[in-house]
Design a protein around this motif. Structure first.
Motif, PDB file in Angstrom:
ATOM      1  N   GLU A  34       2.611  -7.786  -6.783  1.00 34.97           N
ATOM      2  CA  GLU A  34       1.538  -7.722  -7.412  1.00 34.97           C
ATOM      3  C   GLU A  34       0.888  -9.197  -7.824  1.00 34.97           C
ATOM      4  O   GLU A  34      -0.058  -9.643  -7.550  1.00 34.97           O
ATOM      5  N   GLU A  35       2.033  -9.700  -8.580  1.00 35.53           N
ATOM      6  CA  GLU A  35       1.746 -11.037  -9.244  1.00 35.53           C
ATOM      7  C   GLU A  35       1.607 -12.375  -7.725  1.00 35.53           C
ATOM      8  O   GLU A  35       1.073 -12.917  -8.008  1.00 35.53           O
ATOM      9  N   PHE A  36       2.381 -11.760  -6.943  1.00 38.63           N
ATOM     10  CA  PHE A  36       2.493 -12.984  -5.882  1.00 38.63           C
ATOM     11  C   PHE A  36       1.210 -12.761  -4.975  1.00 38.63           C
ATOM     12  O   PHE A  36       0.929 -13.715  -4.551  1.00 38.63           O
ATOM     13  N   GLN A  37       0.692 -11.695  -5.076  1.00 37.94           N
ATOM     14  CA  GLN A  37      -0.551 -11.430  -4.099  1.00 37.94           C
ATOM     15  C   GLN A  37      -1.879 -12.197  -4.843  1.00 37.94           C
ATOM     16  O   GLN A  37      -2.633 -12.654  -4.277  1.00 37.94           O
ATOM     17  N   LYS A  38      -1.755 -11.936  -6.110  1.00 33.51           N
ATOM     18  CA  LYS A  38      -2.941 -12.618  -6.993  1.00 33.51           C
ATOM     19  C   LYS A  38      -2.577 -14.026  -6.963  1.00 33.51           C
ATOM     20  O   LYS A  38      -3.641 -14.996  -6.776  1.00 33.51           O
ATOM     21  N   PHE A  78       2.537 -17.477  -9.449  1.00 33.76           N
ATOM     22  CA  PHE A  78       3.833 -17.579  -8.927  1.00 33.76           C
ATOM     23  C   PHE A  78       5.151 -17.610  -9.711  1.00 33.76           C
ATOM     24  O   PHE A  78       5.961 -17.196  -9.633  1.00 33.76           O
ATOM     25  N   SER A  79       4.925 -18.223 -10.832  1.00 33.56           N
ATOM     26  CA  SER A  79       6.077 -18.398 -11.774  1.00 33.56           C
ATOM     27  C   SER A  79       6.247 -17.056 -12.649  1.00 33.56           C
ATOM     28  O   SER A  79       7.259 -16.609 -12.729  1.00 33.56           O
ATOM     29  N   GLN A  83      14.726 -13.823  -7.372  1.00 33.22           N
ATOM     30  CA  GLN A  83      15.328 -13.673  -5.985  1.00 33.22           C
ATOM     31  C   GLN A  83      14.237 -13.863  -4.978  1.00 33.22           C
ATOM     32  O   GLN A  83      14.368 -13.496  -3.834  1.00 33.22           O
ATOM     33  N   PHE A  84      12.873 -13.767  -5.393  1.00 34.51           N
ATOM     34  CA  PHE A  84      11.718 -13.730  -4.701  1.00 34.51           C
ATOM     35  C   PHE A  84      11.425 -14.874  -3.840  1.00 34.51           C
ATOM     36  O   PHE A  84      10.728 -15.474  -4.387  1.00 34.51           O
TER      37      PHE A  84
END
Length: 744
Positions: free
Chosen positions: A78-82, A99-100, A108-109
């Motif tokens: 969810e954070e990655f998509q934002k 991203f952080s 490991q993402f």
């Protein structure tokens, strides 16, 4: 087929409901010869117990740990998509934060870390980007794209090598594009190369080659028939070609029509004779601001001619000194003129006005022809009919020479009569060998089998299934923070790229999107609100009119200012009157500050950020009294500013009034000049501003490609992430980068 006995027994037992006992054939005795045993049944029971234990343990682990891992990964995604959406909107600082956060949830993402590194790079934080790419490379040592990015960022100017080259090929003379007895080879401003030759049957020609090395055009006529073309030089709008036999200079309009071009080109310059604009065997030619200089070899002099074709002056030796002896090759810049004298076997340096500075006659010089300057190696490249290709430093010493090449068969081939040699933008050396009717191409040893430095900057899927992928391709490392700019490839074709979506190739790539903005200028004018600027209140409109009088319908300017704070004075507008009004309001007396250096970096950083999402020729124009102090730049250092501007291909042009008090500060002028140079911009003294500054801004090349295509993915897959693999080809080199997008 012979079946195993045990298979037969098992099948028979099954057919009888498992009542019939196993055949004696499959009963084994104990290893030590004891009585028959029930060991197979025992083994089955033990196996069942072990399997049950494993299943029970796995079930407990699944029940305890999997929900936690699944929830954590979902939160990370969810954070990655934002973050990805912020990145696509070019809001890099906000994207870095998101991203952080995704990586805090799941270290490991790897996709989150890849985009984090890219966001750091695009925001000018190069050292942080390198750190993240190195972390990824340790986790995925076999990912060649990571090694490529690290090499592009870590290698500096040392990656250019020592200039050593190795035979690559003979430039082909294909049907319809033949050259014969080549006299000159040179680079065109569009990354193309062109060869002048005397041709066949006394008809000369000019053959042009694409950046890929393929022939694209063969001209026999320009402003008339080419007979003995000997050299060419170019301004922003025209290419001038000397004709050794016809005693005139042909003029080729760069924007002219392809067919029947001689009907649309300007008239040729010159005729036979000894007067003004009269020549005898014109040979070399060079261009500098506002003028061409021609080697009038038969008259033993040079002629200066302005870009419109009007005579300026002769350059010759004083009567009480040695005359020029068959001046042939020419190279010039704003400070000096360098020429070869074939009749004297020497190279002569003149000042900008034509006065002799130095003469060089090393023993290797026997019959020099054309001369060029190699900025990378800081050497002159001289073609000598007798000695081969000579590399001379500005002190007049020959540091190395090339007399021929090793052919693919292993035989050494000596140049017959080399007339010209030059480097292209990608460090390939070309030699025009008149005697052998060949143009020989040499490739840098360090790059002959090297790679391209490719970068996917953005993926636009807003009009899905139409997708646009913004990419850049460079033949050299990015050298962030250095003075040398990357050698971006700007002449690649759609067939030179490939895109894979989730490992499936896509077709019908287009690369024409940005072409519609080629004549559009998008600029942010940043004005220093210092009290010293008030002294130039009447001059500022005059300075800005060098830009605004040539404004076009689709051009847009935004006015910003900085003093005690950073302000936006206008939206992006095209009205000259509104622009000047915004500037006047910014410099109102109650708005001025004593100290403005502290907010300078924030103002330029914000200006770059305002331009990132706009299409066209983009530039920051910084109007200042001349105050600068690298140590006082906060919160962004000069290196951060430079890397931010370079990563987004936005040059910073500085126009400085050089106020006496500002100029008195040690290093102030040099700091501003360095900022402009390292971002690909230019530095101008305001009261001596170049009248062609508008052409300088518009002359910036668009280095990005937008690869457009129709995705095979379905709209029903909304919210899913699509992997992208993008590759490019240039000559024998390849580049690759990874990216992706969410289906909207």
């Amino acid at each position: 087929m012979v079946r195993h006995p045990s298979a037969q027994v098992i099948r028979r037992s099954t057919e009888n409901g498992g009542v019939k006992s196993a055949s004696p054939q499959v009963v084994r005795s104990l290893p030590f010869g004891g009585a028959k045993s029930r060991l197979p049944g025992f083994r089955r029971i033990r196996t069942l117990i072990i399997v049950a234990a494993i299943v029970l343990t796995a079930g407990l682990g699944y029940a305890v740990f999997y929900p936690t891992l699944g929830i954590r990964q979902n939160l990370a995604e969810e954070e990655f998509q934002k973050a990805w959406l912020l990145y696509q909107d070019r809001k890099y600082d906000a994207a870095i934060e998101k991203f952080s956060q995704a990586l805090l949830i799941n270290p490991q993402f790897h996709w989150a870390r890849r985009f984090l590194a890219q966001a750091y790079f695009m925001s000018g934080q190069t050292s942080e980007a390198i750190e993240e790419f190195e972390t990824l490379a340790r986790a995925m040592p076999h990912d060649m794209t990571l090694r490529n990015r690290l090499e592009a960022l870590n290698l500096g100017e040392a990656a250019q090598g020592d200039g050593t080259t190795e035979f690559l090929r003979i430039v082909p003379r294909t049907q319809g594009y033949r050259y014969n007895r080549p006299t000159f080879v040179g680079a065109l401003q569009s990354d193309q190369m062109a060869v002048l030759s005397l041709g066949n049957f006394e008809i000369g020609n000019m053959v042009s080659f694409s950046a890929q090395g393929e022939p694209v055009e063969n001209r026999h006529r320009v402003s008339g028939r080419l007979n003995y073309p000997m050299a060419f030089a170019q301004s922003d709008s025209e290419i001038w070609i000397t004709d050794f036999r016809d005693d005139r200079i042909h003029r080729l309009d760069k924007n002219g029509k392809r067919y029947l071009a001689y009907l649309f080109n300007p008239d040729a310059v010159g005729s036979t004779g000894e007067g003004e604009l009269q020549f005898r065997a014109p040979a070399g030619i060079c261009h500098r601001a506002g003028e061409f200089i021609v080697a009038d070899s038969g008259n033993n002099r040079l002629q200066r001619v302005d870009e419109s074709g009007k005579f300026i002056a002769f350059i010759s030796r004083p009567e009480d000194s040695d005359a020029l002896q068959t001046p042939f090759g020419l190279w010039c810049n704003e400070e000096s003129i360098w020429l070869t004298e074939s009749g004297a076997g020497r190279v002569t340096q003149l000042d900008r006005y034509g006065n002799v500075v130095k003469e060089f006659s090393p023993p290797e010089l026997k019959k020099p022809r054309h001369i060029t300057w190699d900025e990378d190696q800081q050497l002159f490249t001289i073609a000598d009919e007798s000695s081969g290709i000579l590399f001379m430093n500005p002190a007049g010493s020959i540091v190395r020479k090339t007399t021929g090449y090793n052919s693919p068969t292993g035989k050494f081939v000596t140049f017959a009569r080399p007339y010209a040699a030059t480097y292209d933008a990608f460090r390939n050396l070309y030699v025009a060998d008149y005697g052998s009717s060949e143009v020989v191409q040499f490739a840098p040893v360090s790059e002959k089998f090297g790679q391209l430095y490719m970068q996917v900057e953005k993926v636009n899927a807003a009009r899905f299934p139409s997708v646009g992928v913004y990419v850049t391709v460079s033949a050299s490392p990015l050298t962030m923070g250095k003075s040398a700019l990357p050698q971006y490839l700007t002449e690649l074709r759609p067939e030179d790229f490939k895109i894979f979506e989730n490992d499936a190739p896509v077709g019908n790539l287009g690369t024409q999107y940005l072409g519609q903005f080629d004549q559009v200028l998008q600029a942010a004018i940043v004005i220093s609100r210092s009290k010293r600027m008030q002294e130039y209140e009447t001059q500022i409109p005059w300075v800005l009119d060098h830009l605004l009088t040539k404004i076009r319908e689709k051009d847009r300017y935004r006015i910003m200012s900085h003093g005690s704070d950073v302000r936006t004075e206008s939206d992006f507008i095209s009205s000259r009157l509104k622009i000047l009004q915004s500037v006047k309001m910014a410099l109102a007396e109650n708005q001025l500050s004593e100290q403005t250096v502290g907010s300078m970096s924030s103002a330029i950083y914000d200006a770059v950020g305002e331009l990132i999402s706009r299409e066209g020729k983009r530039a920051v124009i910084y109007l200042t009294d001349g105050s600068a102090d690298d140590d006082a730049l906060t919160p962004y250092s000069k290196d951060r500013l430079v890397d931010y501007a370079r990563a987004n291909h936005i040059p910073v042009h500085v126009i400085s009034f050089e106020h006496p008090q500002s100029a008195a500060v040690a290093g102030a002028r040099e700091a501003l000049q360095d900022l402009a140079k390292r971002t690909g911009g230019s530095y101008h003294r305001a009261l001596e501003i170049d009248p062609n500054i508008d052409a300088i801004l518009r002359g910036q090349k668009e280095v990005r490609y937008v690869l457009s295509y129709q995705s095979f993915a379905r709209k029903q897959m909304r919210g899913q992430y699509v992997d992208l693999r993008v590759s490019a080809r240039f000559r024998e080199r390849r580049g690759l980068d990874l990216s992706g997008y969410f289906i909207p």
